[in-house]
Design a protein around this motif. Structure first.
Motif, PDB file in Angstrom:
ATOM      1  N   HIS A 366      36.297  49.887  41.262  1.00 14.22           N
ATOM      2  CA  HIS A 366      35.224  50.887  41.412  1.00 14.22           C
ATOM      3  C   HIS A 366      33.964  50.309  42.040  1.00 14.22           C
ATOM      4  O   HIS A 366      33.144  51.029  42.577  1.00 14.22           O
ATOM      5  CB  HIS A 366      34.879  51.469  40.035  1.00 14.22           C
ATOM      6  CG  HIS A 366      36.061  52.132  39.380  1.00 14.22           C
ATOM      7  ND1 HIS A 366      36.566  53.351  39.811  1.00 14.22           N
ATOM      8  CD2 HIS A 366      36.875  51.730  38.381  1.00 14.22           C
ATOM      9  CE1 HIS A 366      37.623  53.670  39.061  1.00 14.22           C
ATOM     10  NE2 HIS A 366      37.835  52.707  38.189  1.00 14.22           N
ATOM     11  N   ASP A 367      33.757  49.007  41.892  1.00 19.08           N
ATOM     12  CA  ASP A 367      32.585  48.400  42.534  1.00 19.08           C
ATOM     13  C   ASP A 367      32.887  46.929  42.763  1.00 19.08           C
ATOM     14  O   ASP A 367      33.869  46.386  42.253  1.00 19.08           O
ATOM     15  CB  ASP A 367      31.303  48.604  41.707  1.00 19.08           C
ATOM     16  CG  ASP A 367      31.282  47.789  40.417  1.00 19.08           C
ATOM     17  OD1 ASP A 367      31.616  48.342  39.366  1.00 19.08           O
ATOM     18  OD2 ASP A 367      30.966  46.578  40.491  1.00 19.08           O
ATOM     19  N   LEU A 368      32.031  46.300  43.504  1.00 22.77           N
ATOM     20  CA  LEU A 368      32.253  44.936  43.973  1.00 22.77           C
ATOM     21  C   LEU A 368      32.628  43.956  42.876  1.00 22.77           C
ATOM     22  O   LEU A 368      33.664  43.304  42.904  1.00 22.77           O
ATOM     23  CB  LEU A 368      30.982  44.474  44.702  1.00 22.77           C
ATOM     24  CG  LEU A 368      30.778  43.001  44.981  1.00 22.77           C
ATOM     25  CD1 LEU A 368      31.922  42.437  45.783  1.00 22.77           C
ATOM     26  CD2 LEU A 368      29.451  42.804  45.714  1.00 22.77           C
ATOM     27  N   ARG A 369      31.818  43.863  41.845  1.00 25.40           N
ATOM     28  CA  ARG A 369      32.040  42.821  40.842  1.00 25.40           C
ATOM     29  C   ARG A 369      33.139  43.219  39.864  1.00 25.40           C
ATOM     30  O   ARG A 369      33.846  42.350  39.344  1.00 25.40           O
ATOM     31  CB  ARG A 369      30.746  42.494  40.106  1.00 25.40           C
ATOM     32  CG  ARG A 369      29.583  42.157  41.017  1.00 25.40           C
ATOM     33  CD  ARG A 369      29.854  40.985  41.947  1.00 25.40           C
ATOM     34  NE  ARG A 369      28.724  40.792  42.873  1.00 25.40           N
ATOM     35  CZ  ARG A 369      28.663  39.898  43.824  1.00 25.40           C
ATOM     36  NH1 ARG A 369      29.682  39.119  44.023  1.00 25.40           N
ATOM     37  NH2 ARG A 369      27.624  39.804  44.616  1.00 25.40           N
ATOM     38  N   ALA A 370      33.338  44.508  39.667  1.00 27.29           N
ATOM     39  CA  ALA A 370      34.489  44.954  38.860  1.00 27.29           C
ATOM     40  C   ALA A 370      35.767  44.563  39.584  1.00 27.29           C
ATOM     41  O   ALA A 370      36.765  44.165  38.964  1.00 27.29           O
ATOM     42  CB  ALA A 370      34.423  46.468  38.651  1.00 27.29           C
ATOM     43  N   GLY A 371      35.727  44.631  40.905  1.00 26.34           N
ATOM     44  CA  GLY A 371      36.887  44.234  41.702  1.00 26.34           C
ATOM     45  C   GLY A 371      37.223  42.768  41.494  1.00 26.34           C
ATOM     46  O   GLY A 371      38.384  42.390  41.307  1.00 26.34           O
ATOM     47  N   ALA A 372      36.171  41.944  41.478  1.00 26.01           N
ATOM     48  CA  ALA A 372      36.394  40.502  41.252  1.00 26.01           C
ATOM     49  C   ALA A 372      37.015  40.289  39.880  1.00 26.01           C
ATOM     50  O   ALA A 372      37.939  39.479  39.703  1.00 26.01           O
ATOM     51  CB  ALA A 372      35.067  39.767  41.362  1.00 26.01           C
ATOM     52  N   ALA A 373      36.563  41.073  38.907  1.00 25.19           N
ATOM     53  CA  ALA A 373      37.096  40.955  37.535  1.00 25.19           C
ATOM     54  C   ALA A 373      38.576  41.283  37.507  1.00 25.19           C
ATOM     55  O   ALA A 373      39.378  40.590  36.847  1.00 25.19           O
ATOM     56  CB  ALA A 373      36.326  41.889  36.600  1.00 25.19           C
ATOM     57  N   MET A 374      38.979  42.314  38.263  1.00 26.43           N
ATOM     58  CA  MET A 374      40.399  42.712  38.280  1.00 26.43           C
ATOM     59  C   MET A 374      41.258  41.619  38.909  1.00 26.43           C
ATOM     60  O   MET A 374      42.368  41.346  38.461  1.00 26.43           O
ATOM     61  CB  MET A 374      40.586  44.032  39.028  1.00 26.43           C
ATOM     62  CG  MET A 374      39.856  45.224  38.429  1.00 26.43           C
ATOM     63  SD  MET A 374      39.815  45.261  36.635  1.00 26.43           S
ATOM     64  CE  MET A 374      41.559  45.383  36.255  1.00 26.43           C
TER      65      MET A 374
END
Ligand code: EPZ
Length: 417
Positions: A366-374
């Motif tokens: 959903h957003d940049l840093r959430a993407g990194a978390a995934m």
């Protein structure tokens, strides 16, 4: 939409070089508009957000060329001071153009930057700061118009140490008549990098990195050359990737003290951390749950909250993360739950009960840093994960999959089917 396909349970090992900071580059690019001529920025990462800023500045009349990681920015023909709505919506960081355009043309018109996945993100502090140095700011039909017959030094005291508002105020005040003092200023390293560049342009700025910044306005600024500081958030993401996969990763070309809050917290978790002049080494160690509160710099950075949360889903015991900077920055929680994480969100707090393993799943970003978390969760999970909407990740991480593969990660990019 492109996807990442990640096969998990792979330890990351090896060295990775960190790029220049996205969140330093964007205000530095904006600052070049304060004068006419050719400025040069070195160490500029190749990211979607940088390309979007290039598009907006080109529309205003700038001529920007890239040679490797160097941007050559010619602002001699910049004549427009209006940012079109569709570009403002694309990227909130366009708001960094307010200060420089007001400083150069004494007027600027832009549409309200859209909110985004992590919160409404108002710009009241930006407006208050510019009004304090002489701007008249009105808003009609979704547009903000700021004009100033004269910019005169003043006292600005922020209710909250906003990074963007501090940077906008510095850039406009650099060419105001008289001295401006900013109190409760943001202390992020990117603010100090902007001070360094503005002073190379002939400005007189001192105090960035502390909570009080003093700017003595000058009549004219000149183009300058500068190397962008390393990206502490990208560095922290790779450090957390090494930690979550129980690997042995050396993150190079960084300023270790920019990550003190992060390495300190990881040592509390039990991860082994060694630092040198321009590197940090992370190795597997203990994996205890911890409590974290995101804070303005030098506290734990909000941009690493999601990647840290991903790691803590596998820690022994319970962790509590409190997000004090943004209102809605737990979008990654539902996606991590699909992988078997046990997390409960209550307002701005996430309670994480560690599990022994995550399992791969189809997940969305959903957003940049959430993407990194995934991505980090998928690297550690059993089985394969399909991560959708990776264009969010490309906003802030250059060739992430290639660099993770160079550390042994099993991750490929797949076009939309
Ligand atoms: C910068 O955003 C960064 N972006 C963000 O990184 C980062 O998360 C943030 O600082 C905090 O460190 C860039 O530098 C391009 P703020 P910015 O103004 O300047 C509220 C990433 O992932 N606020 O410090 O927009 C705001 O709503 C991005 O790389 C007001 O209320 O952050 C938020 O809750 C995400 N009024 C808080 O302050 C204002 O006028 C922090 O905002 C301005 C901000």
């Amino acid at each position: 939409m492109e996807q990442f396909i990640v096969k998990g349970e792979v330890q990351l090992n090896g060295n990775v070089k960190i790029n220049g900071a996205k969140n330093a580059t964007l205000p530095l690019m904006a600052a070049t508009l304060l004068c006419s001529g050719i400025s040069v920025l070195h160490g500029v990462p190749n990211l979607r957000d940088i390309l979007m800023m290039q598009d907006i500045m080109t529309l205003l009349g700038a001529k920007i060329t890239r040679e490797g990681t160097t941007l050559i920015i010619d602002t001699g023909n910049v004549s427009r001071a209006e940012i079109p709505e569709h570009l403002m919506r694309e990227m909130r960081a366009s708001v960094f153009l307010m200060g420089p355009l007001l400083g150069r043309f004494r007027k600027v018109r832009l549409s309200y930057p859209g909110g985004c996945a992590i919160g409404p993100r108002p710009i009241d502090l930006h407006i208050k700061a510019l009004e304090r140095i002489g701007a008249f700011v009105g808003d009609r039909f979704g547009y903000i118009q700021a004009e100033a017959a004269e910019l005169t030094g003043g006292e600005i005291c922020f209710d909250f140490p906003s990074v963007g508002a501090t940077e906008n105020a510095m850039m406009a005040a650099a060419v105001a008549d008289g001295t401006t003092i900013i109190r409760n200023a943001a202390r992020e390293p990117e603010v100090a990098d902007l001070e360094c560049f503005l002073n190379k342009m002939g400005a007189k700025v001192i105090g960035a990195g502390s909570d009080t910044i003093r700017i003595t306005g000058v009549g004219k600024l000149n183009p300058a050359e500068h190397t962008v500081i390393p990206d502490r958030i990208e560095a922290g993401t790779f450090i957390l990737a090494g930690a979550i996969t129980c690997g042995d990763v050396v993150v190079e070309n960084i300023v270790p003290e920019h990550l003190s809050a992060v390495t300190d917290k990881l040592q509390e978790v039990g991860v082994k951390i060694n630092s040198g002049l321009n590197y940090i080494r992370v190795r597997a160690g203990g994996f205890r749950g911890v409590d974290v509160k995101t804070l303005p710099y030098p506290g734990f950075p909000t941009d690493l909250q999601a990647p840290l949360l991903a790691m803590l889903t596998l820690a022994k015991g319970t962790s509590i993360i409190t997000e004090t900077i943004f209102e809605n920055r737990f979008k990654h929680v539902d996606e991590l739950a699909r992988m078997g994480a046990k997390i409960k969100v209550e307002g701005r707090t996430a309670i994480i009960r560690g599990v022994s393993k995550l399992t791969g799943a189809p997940v969305a970003v959903h957003d940049l840093r959430a993407g990194a978390a995934m991505v980090l969760a998928a690297l550690a999970a059993e089985g394969t994960s399909e991560i959708d909407n990776v264009f969010h990740i490309d906003r802030g991480y250059e060739a992430l999959e290639e660099r993770l593969r160079s550390l042994g990660g099993d991750i490929v990019r797949r076009g939309s089917n």
